[in-house]
Design a protein around this motif. Sequence first.
Motif, PDB file in Angstrom:
ATOM      1  N   GLN A   1      41.806  53.753  46.928  1.00 28.25           N
ATOM      2  CA  GLN A   1      40.781  54.407  46.138  1.00 28.25           C
ATOM      3  C   GLN A   1      40.358  55.754  46.706  1.00 28.25           C
ATOM      4  OE1 GLN A   1      38.620  50.944  43.727  1.00 28.25           O
ATOM      5  NE2 GLN A   1      37.609  51.430  45.644  1.00 28.25           N
ATOM      6  N   ASP A   2      40.515  56.793  45.873  1.00 25.42           N
ATOM      7  CA  ASP A   2      39.916  58.074  46.207  1.00 25.42           C
ATOM      8  C   ASP A   2      38.473  58.051  45.707  1.00 25.42           C
ATOM      9  OD1 ASP A   2      40.101  58.320  43.439  1.00 25.42           O
ATOM     10  OD2 ASP A   2      41.618  59.910  43.488  1.00 25.42           O
ATOM     11  N   GLY A   3      37.789  59.183  45.767  1.00 25.07           N
ATOM     12  CA  GLY A   3      36.393  59.216  45.367  1.00 25.07           C
ATOM     13  C   GLY A   3      36.177  58.798  43.936  1.00 25.07           C
ATOM     14  N   GLU A   4      37.073  59.223  43.031  1.00 30.06           N
ATOM     15  CA  GLU A   4      36.905  58.892  41.615  1.00 30.06           C
ATOM     16  C   GLU A   4      37.128  57.414  41.345  1.00 30.06           C
ATOM     17  OE1 GLU A   4      39.112  59.663  37.336  1.00 30.06           O
ATOM     18  OE2 GLU A   4      39.142  61.293  38.815  1.00 30.06           O
ATOM     19  N   LEU A   5      38.196  56.833  41.916  1.00 29.52           N
ATOM     20  CA  LEU A   5      38.475  55.421  41.688  1.00 29.52           C
ATOM     21  C   LEU A   5      37.392  54.539  42.308  1.00 29.52           C
ATOM     22  CD1 LEU A   5      42.351  55.247  42.219  1.00 29.52           C
ATOM     23  CD2 LEU A   5      41.083  55.200  40.066  1.00 29.52           C
ATOM     24  N   ALA A   6      36.888  54.952  43.475  1.00 30.48           N
ATOM     25  CA  ALA A   6      35.811  54.196  44.106  1.00 30.48           C
ATOM     26  C   ALA A   6      34.552  54.245  43.251  1.00 30.48           C
ATOM     27  CB  ALA A   6      35.524  54.753  45.496  1.00 30.48           C
ATOM     28  N   THR A   7      34.269  55.393  42.668  1.00 31.21           N
ATOM     29  CA  THR A   7      33.107  55.540  41.798  1.00 31.21           C
ATOM     30  C   THR A   7      33.246  54.650  40.570  1.00 31.21           C
ATOM     31  OG1 THR A   7      32.772  57.816  42.555  1.00 31.21           O
ATOM     32  CG2 THR A   7      31.772  57.211  40.457  1.00 31.21           C
ATOM     33  N   ARG A   8      34.441  54.617  39.991  1.00 31.84           N
ATOM     34  CA  ARG A   8      34.692  53.749  38.833  1.00 31.84           C
ATOM     35  C   ARG A   8      34.480  52.281  39.198  1.00 31.84           C
ATOM     36  NH1 ARG A   8      40.747  53.429  36.482  1.00 31.84           N
ATOM     37  NH2 ARG A   8      40.975  52.225  38.423  1.00 31.84           N
TER      38      ARG A   8
ATOM     39  N   GLN B   1      29.410  62.936  39.462  1.00 35.60           N
ATOM     40  CA  GLN B   1      30.101  61.833  38.795  1.00 35.60           C
ATOM     41  C   GLN B   1      29.558  60.491  39.266  1.00 35.60           C
ATOM     42  OE1 GLN B   1      34.208  62.798  39.703  1.00 35.60           O
ATOM     43  NE2 GLN B   1      34.526  63.675  37.650  1.00 35.60           N
ATOM     44  N   GLN B   2      29.180  60.431  40.532  1.00 29.14           N
ATOM     45  CA  GLN B   2      28.604  59.186  41.048  1.00 29.14           C
ATOM     46  C   GLN B   2      27.219  58.932  40.478  1.00 29.14           C
ATOM     47  OE1 GLN B   2      29.095  59.558  45.336  1.00 29.14           O
ATOM     48  NE2 GLN B   2      31.298  59.154  45.199  1.00 29.14           N
ATOM     49  N   TYR B   3      26.434  59.986  40.312  1.00 26.78           N
ATOM     50  CA  TYR B   3      25.159  59.810  39.610  1.00 26.78           C
ATOM     51  C   TYR B   3      25.397  59.384  38.166  1.00 26.78           C
ATOM     52  CZ  TYR B   3      22.041  61.622  43.252  1.00 26.78           C
ATOM     53  OH  TYR B   3      21.308  61.783  44.407  1.00 26.78           O
ATOM     54  N   ALA B   4      26.428  59.945  37.538  1.00 28.16           N
ATOM     55  CA  ALA B   4      26.750  59.546  36.167  1.00 28.16           C
ATOM     56  C   ALA B   4      27.125  58.072  36.107  1.00 28.16           C
ATOM     57  CB  ALA B   4      27.887  60.414  35.616  1.00 28.16           C
ATOM     58  N   GLY B   5      27.912  57.610  37.091  1.00 34.01           N
ATOM     59  CA  GLY B   5      28.276  56.197  37.155  1.00 34.01           C
ATOM     60  C   GLY B   5      27.062  55.313  37.396  1.00 34.01           C
ATOM     61  N   TYR B   6      26.193  55.750  38.283  1.00 34.54           N
ATOM     62  CA  TYR B   6      24.973  54.991  38.566  1.00 34.54           C
ATOM     63  C   TYR B   6      24.089  54.888  37.330  1.00 34.54           C
ATOM     64  CZ  TYR B   6      20.350  53.946  40.502  1.00 34.54           C
ATOM     65  OH  TYR B   6      19.114  53.396  40.738  1.00 34.54           O
ATOM     66  N   LEU B   7      23.860  56.015  36.649  1.00 34.60           N
ATOM     67  CA  LEU B   7      22.974  56.046  35.486  1.00 34.60           C
ATOM     68  C   LEU B   7      23.620  55.490  34.231  1.00 34.60           C
ATOM     69  CD1 LEU B   7      21.351  59.552  36.069  1.00 34.60           C
ATOM     70  CD2 LEU B   7      20.224  57.325  36.305  1.00 34.60           C
ATOM     71  N   SER B   8      24.931  55.206  34.280  1.00 31.01           N
ATOM     72  CA  SER B   8      25.632  54.718  33.085  1.00 31.01           C
ATOM     73  C   SER B   8      25.226  53.308  32.702  1.00 31.01           C
ATOM     74  CB  SER B   8      27.148  54.742  33.317  1.00 31.01           C
ATOM     75  OG  SER B   8      27.532  53.727  34.242  1.00 31.01           O
TER      76      SER B   8
ATOM     77  N   LYS C   1      36.638  57.828  31.666  1.00 25.28           N
ATOM     78  CA  LYS C   1      36.708  59.291  31.594  1.00 25.28           C
ATOM     79  C   LYS C   1      35.476  59.859  30.906  1.00 25.28           C
ATOM     80  CE  LYS C   1      38.396  63.388  32.153  1.00 25.28           C
ATOM     81  NZ  LYS C   1      38.339  64.006  33.489  1.00 25.28           N
ATOM     82  N   ASP C   2      35.045  59.212  29.844  1.00 21.63           N
ATOM     83  CA  ASP C   2      33.849  59.690  29.144  1.00 21.63           C
ATOM     84  C   ASP C   2      32.595  59.452  29.980  1.00 21.63           C
ATOM     85  OD1 ASP C   2      35.311  60.526  26.933  1.00 21.63           O
ATOM     86  OD2 ASP C   2      35.154  58.565  25.959  1.00 21.63           O
ATOM     87  N   ILE C   3      32.545  58.310  30.660  1.00 20.92           N
ATOM     88  CA  ILE C   3      31.357  57.978  31.445  1.00 20.92           C
ATOM     89  C   ILE C   3      31.186  58.938  32.616  1.00 20.92           C
ATOM     90  CG2 ILE C   3      30.320  56.222  32.966  1.00 20.92           C
ATOM     91  CD1 ILE C   3      31.699  54.098  31.206  1.00 20.92           C
ATOM     92  N   GLN C   4      32.260  59.184  33.349  1.00 14.91           N
ATOM     93  CA  GLN C   4      32.132  59.942  34.594  1.00 14.91           C
ATOM     94  C   GLN C   4      31.753  61.406  34.357  1.00 14.91           C
ATOM     95  OE1 GLN C   4      35.700  60.368  36.890  1.00 14.91           O
ATOM     96  NE2 GLN C   4      36.919  61.170  35.187  1.00 14.91           N
ATOM     97  N   ASP C   5      32.026  61.910  33.182  1.00 12.17           N
ATOM     98  CA  ASP C   5      31.671  63.305  32.888  1.00 12.17           C
ATOM     99  C   ASP C   5      30.416  63.432  32.029  1.00 12.17           C
ATOM    100  OD1 ASP C   5      33.858  64.270  34.328  1.00 12.17           O
ATOM    101  OD2 ASP C   5      35.193  64.136  32.597  1.00 12.17           O
ATOM    102  N   ASP C   6      29.722  62.324  31.840  1.00 11.46           N
ATOM    103  CA  ASP C   6      28.489  62.352  31.059  1.00 11.46           C
ATOM    104  C   ASP C   6      27.318  62.572  32.006  1.00 11.46           C
ATOM    105  OD1 ASP C   6      26.414  62.112  29.308  1.00 11.46           O
ATOM    106  OD2 ASP C   6      26.777  60.011  28.786  1.00 11.46           O
ATOM    107  N   TYR C   7      27.037  63.839  32.270  1.00 17.44           N
ATOM    108  CA  TYR C   7      25.993  64.182  33.236  1.00 17.44           C
ATOM    109  C   TYR C   7      24.600  64.211  32.615  1.00 17.44           C
ATOM    110  CZ  TYR C   7      30.273  65.849  35.464  1.00 17.44           C
ATOM    111  OH  TYR C   7      31.544  65.932  35.969  1.00 17.44           O
ATOM    112  N   GLU C   8      24.520  64.072  31.302  1.00 15.94           N
ATOM    113  CA  GLU C   8      23.241  64.240  30.599  1.00 15.94           C
ATOM    114  C   GLU C   8      22.582  62.896  30.281  1.00 15.94           C
ATOM    115  OE1 GLU C   8      23.585  68.327  28.210  1.00 15.94           O
ATOM    116  OE2 GLU C   8      25.063  66.854  27.553  1.00 15.94           O
TER     117      GLU C   8
END
Length: 514
Positions: A186-193, A240-247, A58-65
């Motif tokens: 998996q929806d978009g969020e679960l797939a991203t995770r 959120q997918q960019y956030a997952g990628y950059l995480s 939850k913290d990762i997916q909303d960390d856009y910065e």
Amino acid sequence: MLLKSKKRLTAYVVAALCVASTGFAATEHWNDASTTPTTVVATQAGDANWEQWKSSWKDIQDDYEQVSLAPGKDATQMNLAWYSKDKAKAAEVRISTNEDMSHARSFLGTSKTGTVIDDTQYYTNKVSVKDLKPDTTYYYQVKIDGQWRDAQSFKTGNPDNFTFMYVGDPQIGASKGQTSSEGNKQDGELATRNDAYNWNKTLNSALSQHPEINFLVSPGDQINEPAEDQSAAKIKLQEQQYAGYLSAKALRSLPEATSIGNHDSMTTGYQNHFNVPNPFTEEANPTKAGHGYYYTYGNALFIVINANNYNAADHEALIKKAIKANPNTKWRIVVMHQDIYGSGLDHSDSDGILMRTQLTPIYDANKIDVVLQGHDHTYARTYQLSSDGQQHATFDEYRVKGQQGQSHGILNEALKDSTKKEAYESQNRCYTIADMQQGTLHNPKGVFYMSSNSATGSKFYELIPQQQDYIAARSQNWRPTYSVVHITKDTFSIDTYDAETGTPIDQTYSIVKD
């Protein structure tokens, strides 16, 4: 001696065109993070296990910065980009050779209006750091929303003897629609995770096995959600997918030279998140994601083309501009998303082949050594290939101003016409096999093409039923892979590894310029 391809319509072409004429083929092959064991290598590199990942998601997916590093114009520079909620008068980075940031140098850049996420306006910030020395560890801090973030570090390489990691289509979120072992469709969020977790593991494993890696090269599709309809929900999922990628923690220290994939091409998200050097703003038919670009590292010139733009004249102009600015580099490497010489069932003889007749002679004329491709989610490498020297169709009627939608096979309707299909097949046999040697080649003729498999396992494709005559080696083992490229003054060599085990999946391929 040049060995000219004599093959006509064969089983592999028939199979590929049958797929293309019936629409885009789906895949059931993917890597389920909930069943993938955490390897010792990955754990030692700091990879969280699946349960820990889920609790922190939850913290990762909303960390856009999050901050991205990218190679600068040459090995003495580094580019940074990040989102912020506040618009600064100037984006700011400070850098030091001391961990306590003493004697730091400050660099200023730009802060511009970016993306709206959940009714919050974000700004995109970009800075170039200069005057870096080789083989040196640097510490850097980025000011975001008026506060200095914790110091991170990166190490510069030796421009005369360096290594980079080459990955294919991370495509965070592409496992959407699959059902995990936990019973979740998996929806978009679960797939991203799922896919972001596997991306972390691949990077950690690769860097643990190959700490000599200096930077990363990606031929595109960093994320899956194209967000072409620009709805708030779609834009949020894309971010959120960019956030997952950059995480991935590895990316705090690993510069990444990314390309625009077709999934990246439809919004400004890509150009907001990545600070590419020498952007080719003269491109006549750019996509919303931005432009091609170029940079050097030692005696290698990297030219990254925006292959979602089907106007090859733009790419020729970029290549000529890059070479004119760097005429004395020994190695010329093109990076592009769509593979014009691949072996995957979905694209290699449909949309990927569309630009083959146009780009092959351009690469020959400009003495390109290597072309690194993605898009096909399979592993394939070619023999040394050249143009056949004949005039071929340019398929002007299929050129579009960037990729339109996610229907990759834009020739589908045309291929229903047997006359057009025959002409298409004939025109795209436009190559010559210039050298069939394997292992180490000395001063070979032609261009070497590589297609990389998925680095995350978010989506895999089948190989085309019969191996094409231009393909020297290929594989699909349904596991993420990555390649390690080593360049010296006289040698280019590439090895490809299973991301889970670290074992090679193919022999070393080397080119020596004596």
